[in-house]
Design a protein around this motif. Sequence first.
Motif, short mmCIF file in Angstrom:
data_model
loop_
_atom_site.label_atom_id
_atom_site.label_comp_id
_atom_site.label_asym_id
_atom_site.label_seq_id
_atom_site.Cartn_x
_atom_site.Cartn_y
_atom_site.Cartn_z
N GLU A 87 0.00 2.04 21.65
CA GLU A 87 -0.30 3.32 21.01
C GLU A 87 -0.64 3.13 19.54
N VAL A 88 -0.26 2.00 18.96
CA VAL A 88 -0.65 1.71 17.58
C VAL A 88 -2.16 1.59 17.48
N PHE A 91 0.84 -1.18 0.00
CA PHE A 91 0.00 0.00 0.00
C PHE A 91 0.88 1.24 0.00
N GLY A 92 0.29 2.37 -0.42
CA GLY A 92 1.04 3.63 -0.36
C GLY A 92 1.16 4.10 1.06
N TYR A 93 2.38 4.30 1.56
CA TYR A 93 2.55 4.66 2.97
C TYR A 93 2.06 6.07 3.24
N ALA A 94 2.49 7.03 2.40
CA ALA A 94 2.10 8.44 2.56
C ALA A 94 2.31 8.91 3.99
N THR A 95 1.24 9.18 4.73
CA THR A 95 1.37 9.68 6.10
C THR A 95 1.09 8.61 7.15
N GLY A 96 0.99 7.36 6.76
CA GLY A 96 0.99 6.25 7.72
C GLY A 96 -0.35 5.74 8.19
N GLU A 97 -1.45 6.32 7.73
CA GLU A 97 -2.75 5.83 8.20
C GLU A 97 -2.99 4.38 7.78
N GLU A 98 -2.61 4.06 6.55
CA GLU A 98 -2.83 2.69 6.07
C GLU A 98 -1.98 1.69 6.83
N ALA A 99 -0.76 2.08 7.20
CA ALA A 99 0.10 1.19 7.97
C ALA A 99 -0.51 0.91 9.34
N THR A 100 -1.10 1.94 9.95
CA THR A 100 -1.75 1.75 11.25
C THR A 100 -2.94 0.81 11.12
N VAL A 101 -3.75 1.03 10.10
CA VAL A 101 -4.92 0.17 9.90
C VAL A 101 -4.50 -1.27 9.64
N SER A 102 -3.44 -1.47 8.88
CA SER A 102 -2.94 -2.83 8.60
C SER A 102 -2.51 -3.52 9.89
N ALA A 103 -1.83 -2.78 10.78
CA ALA A 103 -1.40 -3.37 12.05
C ALA A 103 -2.60 -3.71 12.93
N ARG A 115 0.93 6.06 17.19
CA ARG A 115 2.36 5.83 17.04
C ARG A 115 2.85 6.60 15.82
N VAL A 116 3.87 7.43 16.00
CA VAL A 116 4.33 8.32 14.94
C VAL A 116 4.63 7.55 13.66
N PHE A 117 5.45 6.50 13.79
CA PHE A 117 5.74 5.65 12.65
C PHE A 117 5.27 4.24 13.00
N PRO A 118 4.07 3.88 12.57
CA PRO A 118 3.52 2.57 12.94
C PRO A 118 4.38 1.43 12.40
N PRO A 119 4.34 0.27 13.08
CA PRO A 119 5.16 -0.86 12.63
C PRO A 119 4.69 -1.37 11.28
N LEU A 120 5.63 -1.92 10.54
CA LEU A 120 5.33 -2.49 9.22
C LEU A 120 5.60 -3.98 9.24
#
Length: 1190
Positions: free
Chosen positions: A728-729, A688-700, A734-739
Amino acid sequence: MKSIMGETEREENENRSKDPGSEKNDSGNNEDSDLEDDLMSDLDSSQEDEEDDGYDEQDGETNQNNKRRLTDQDGKQVKSSKIQKKNSSLYRLPTVNELNTLRETQILYHSNIFRMQMEEVLMEVSMKDKHHLQLDEWLTRFSAYLKSMPKSSVHQLNQTEWLDGKGVCDPVMESMPEVRGTFFFAAPTDVSFVGSFASGTSLIQNACVDVMITLPKKCIYATDWRNGSWLTKRTRYLEWLAVDLQNKPDLVTNLEWTLHLGCTSRPVLQVTPSGGIGKKWKVNLFPVPPSESFKVSRFSPGRSNLQPKWYFANDTVEVEEHPATPQYNWACAVDVVMQEHKSLILDCVSQHSNLAQGIKLIKIWLSQRGLDKGIGCFSGHMVTLFVIHLLQKNKIRPQMSAYQVFRNVIVALCSADWTIDGPSLCSSLQADGLSPETFHKLYEVVFIDPSGFMNIAATLISADYLRVKHEAQLALSFLDSTAADSFESLFIKKVEMFQFSDQLLSIKVKKKDIKQTLSRVTAEYQEKTMDALGDIQRLLWSSMIKILRDGLGERASLLVPMRKPSSTWPVNQSPPKHEILLVVGLVLDPTSAWALLTKGPAADAPEVENFKVFWGEHCSLRRFQDGSFHEAVLWGIPKQSVGERRLIPGTICKYLLSRHFGVEGKNVHYVAKEIECILHHPHFTMDFGYATGEEATVSAIQAFDSLSRKLRSLDLPLKIAAILPTSEVNRHARVFPPLAKSVQTGQAVEVSDDCLLFSGNGGHYQVFCHAMEVVVFLEISGKWPDDLAAIQAVKAEFHCKMSDLLKQDRVTSVVLPKFLQILWEGYIFRVRVCYRREIYLRRLVERTTGDWREQDTPDAIHLEKHTEIIPRFTSALASIQAGHPSFSGGVRLCKRWVGSQLLLPHLPHTAVELLVAYLYLSPAPYTSPHTPHVAFLRFLHLLSHTDWKTTPIFVNLNEAFTVADVAELNRRFTSRRPSLPHMFLTTPYELRSVSGVDSDADLDYRYKLASLWTKSSPSVQILYRCKQLAEASLCCLNVNLMKSDADIKTIFRPSYDDYDVIIKLAFKQLSRIEESLDPRSLKNLKVKPYEYSTDEVMPVVMFDAAQLYLRELRHAFNHLALFFHDEHGGNIIGVVWKPQALVPQEVKVGNMEGQQLVGVKEVKQVANVGAILSDFDTIGAGLVHSIVTK
């Protein structure tokens, strides 16, 4: 930093030495019924005193302690039977007015403090009586001088040679064509105050009063109504006054030009009176014709008072022979009706103080929102006439209180629509007057004056009025909400444009391109240019905003042009030349603003052709899921990230400006992603496009949900009752969510059993794996032991059992002493089994007598926090994200800024999250933020403008606070302020459940954990540091946000000047270097997404060398220094010595760590700085690159 610590420490000591009961709580809310009870009890007590033994109160005297003195009675000294009241007015019977006031307060206000605040603010902002007298006295002298001025010779209106060498420049813009006719000066027939001064509604926020100067009839010619003659003549009259007044320092100390309501054809001479009053107030001079000179109907909006042959004398243009000139007619009619308006206002307002006070409240409200000055403003004169309109319609009555007047005006603004059916002060339609429908065809916003021939709202465009209506709707919601501090939201807090608008658009247009730009959208360009006498900026802005509003549709609930107050300039200078720049604020609707498609009419609808013409080549015919065919415009692809979708409104605006106005993209600056780019994380390639990290948070979070289902399916001895996240995720914070990354190996690590361990062979391991915390509650069982050690053993057995069952399903897991660590879909989870009764068991403390007593202990509070409070807190913040999609980006931006300034964890993570949540739940005086950068701006404003000594923050998560809770917390905050955290920040989840609140013990138990998040930090010093940095950052953003070439990252780069020691860390040893603001070469950090493998092993988890090093430093030297570090890849650790560390102190044998002995006769101990620095280097061997001291 050191000086700040010293000052704040002394201040803290002084505050703690005060008597806790000596402070007053300005924010406390007393119930109105309590006020009445107190008043009646005072009344009863006074009546009982009246029925005493008949001893005269005047004969009894009291000493300084208010005790009865000895008095003579029959030659003996006896105690007086009566204590004389210090203030007898406190005990007298309440008057009818006081009882009415009390009743009115109960009915109208949420609390009695609102009324007191309102009366206090009116007293503060109103003109003082002495200033009123001084201005009256000054006007008497000023009027006498003007009336004594001699008559001048005749001059041509189009010639200003007589001004040469006089120190006065012509204030008329160059766009004004030459006006034929003659002018001569003659002394005025009348000089008097008009406007707010005459009606008694002046405010110090707008420290200007208006003076009307009536010209003699001989100065006015019968044809001055046409071709700009009157507007030019009034300007020449002011120029003549300016030349003469320059030589009268006893009357005027300064002269400047300004514009009336921003209209370039109506310059105003602004004078500063001599004496002390000139330091407070200025006077605007308005020349007006005598009432018999012009008929008001001459300036009816539909009439043509400008000749195209005159205006376009040098150009060959095709226009109507007699086009209507509504804007020009308004500019002239303002002076013609000024005397009539003055008389009406004096008759209706000046005799009713409550109406005047209500008008003042409305003016304050408008001023705090920047709506009362400049082009397109909702002027004070308009406010006064609107109140009179409501008075005539019986919607306001003279007997109403100021608050009722204010509220009724707000209600009227909310319910009316001046763009469709504007109000009118004209009681009946004149024979030669215009109908309201005709007014609406000629003006965007309509408010008809008493004559029926002038539109009071002629300078407003629809966007200006809709902003006022939007603010009125917000104001009404604040007044109706008991949760909001409506007084501060309405009258104290200032509304900033950058914090009001979700996104901003800056459009620059060159003057040479204006004609071509306007001709593309309006066929009547020439007529409207003539009507505005060449000042077509208003027409240009109105046309652009209309096109943008039509294009954005439901995406934007409001488009707000940024208005500036009318400029002023010295009379000896020409008018300033400003670039044509339109700044528009977009207030977006988050439910539709980010839609990928703009859906148009059906293929067979009659509106299709207009839709195609409007959108051009971007429009295409599409088939929808319901089988229908519609014209539509596509702005992105389905896989676009949330961060990229937030830019769609800007893409639409740029396209429309280019298509309809020919404005190039380089001349449009779109403020949306400048700050959000800080959250970009481009170093990993994901699905997914990381951009500002919302998708990474949702994936986690989705991985957590699937793990929850997996754990519930395990066959355990006790079924799982609840699985709750505490990370915090899961709070989207979390500023930079885990991938989900593949497990990295290398020289630095080796495989041991099912996990990676450091090999000890050297090398670097620059991969950080974050673990998400999870708590598991099992079903109730009576077989749990009561011994704490046995409970830990049982929980460990459950961890082992869960691990065994997971391994049977080929899930990688490792059992560690306090938790089970699971690798699931590329994410790491740490699962802890919890037992609720353990909290109670940890509260049990054995007494010396052998029995047990229940009381709070640090272990019990810690366990309660992590198993009871944080899971509920996590769920509440997740619900905020569900309702406000920008919350995730906003809270992570705020935490990134706090971290970049090296303030984490001195300002705790949870405190930052709660402050941002507070901005979403209590956004007054705004609506909730819809974009991350607006939440960040408001966060900086909150930090920089909050007085933490007197202001508690109640974050009403899920609206769980009761009125009684808020009242009790306010009372405790006031009475126990010195013993409470420096930042008092509380939520409903820290309040414990009790069966009743009948005793102080029950109250103490319920509210003991209030502000649990900030019990230990931040300190006063850290709060002061936050305030300073937030002020500087906010100032930097306000200056640079509209500059396309500005480096916004500046506010995320800390200054190291205030630190005593700088410890530089080796980049290659930092596992979170990819999170840094300016990362070094990261080619080696490109990693692959996670893919399941049968032989996968557990990676090294939560390894951050910098944080481990910091932990050791703080453990060893916390009594001597403070340590600051950016946990997001920072390679600098700042050290500040505590003030007492460098001061010699008495020798304490048990406290010699890091100390050295000094002195001979008087031996004392002081910090051994050299040895401590050496220890810094020794502890960080291999990690520390260098240590620098001041």
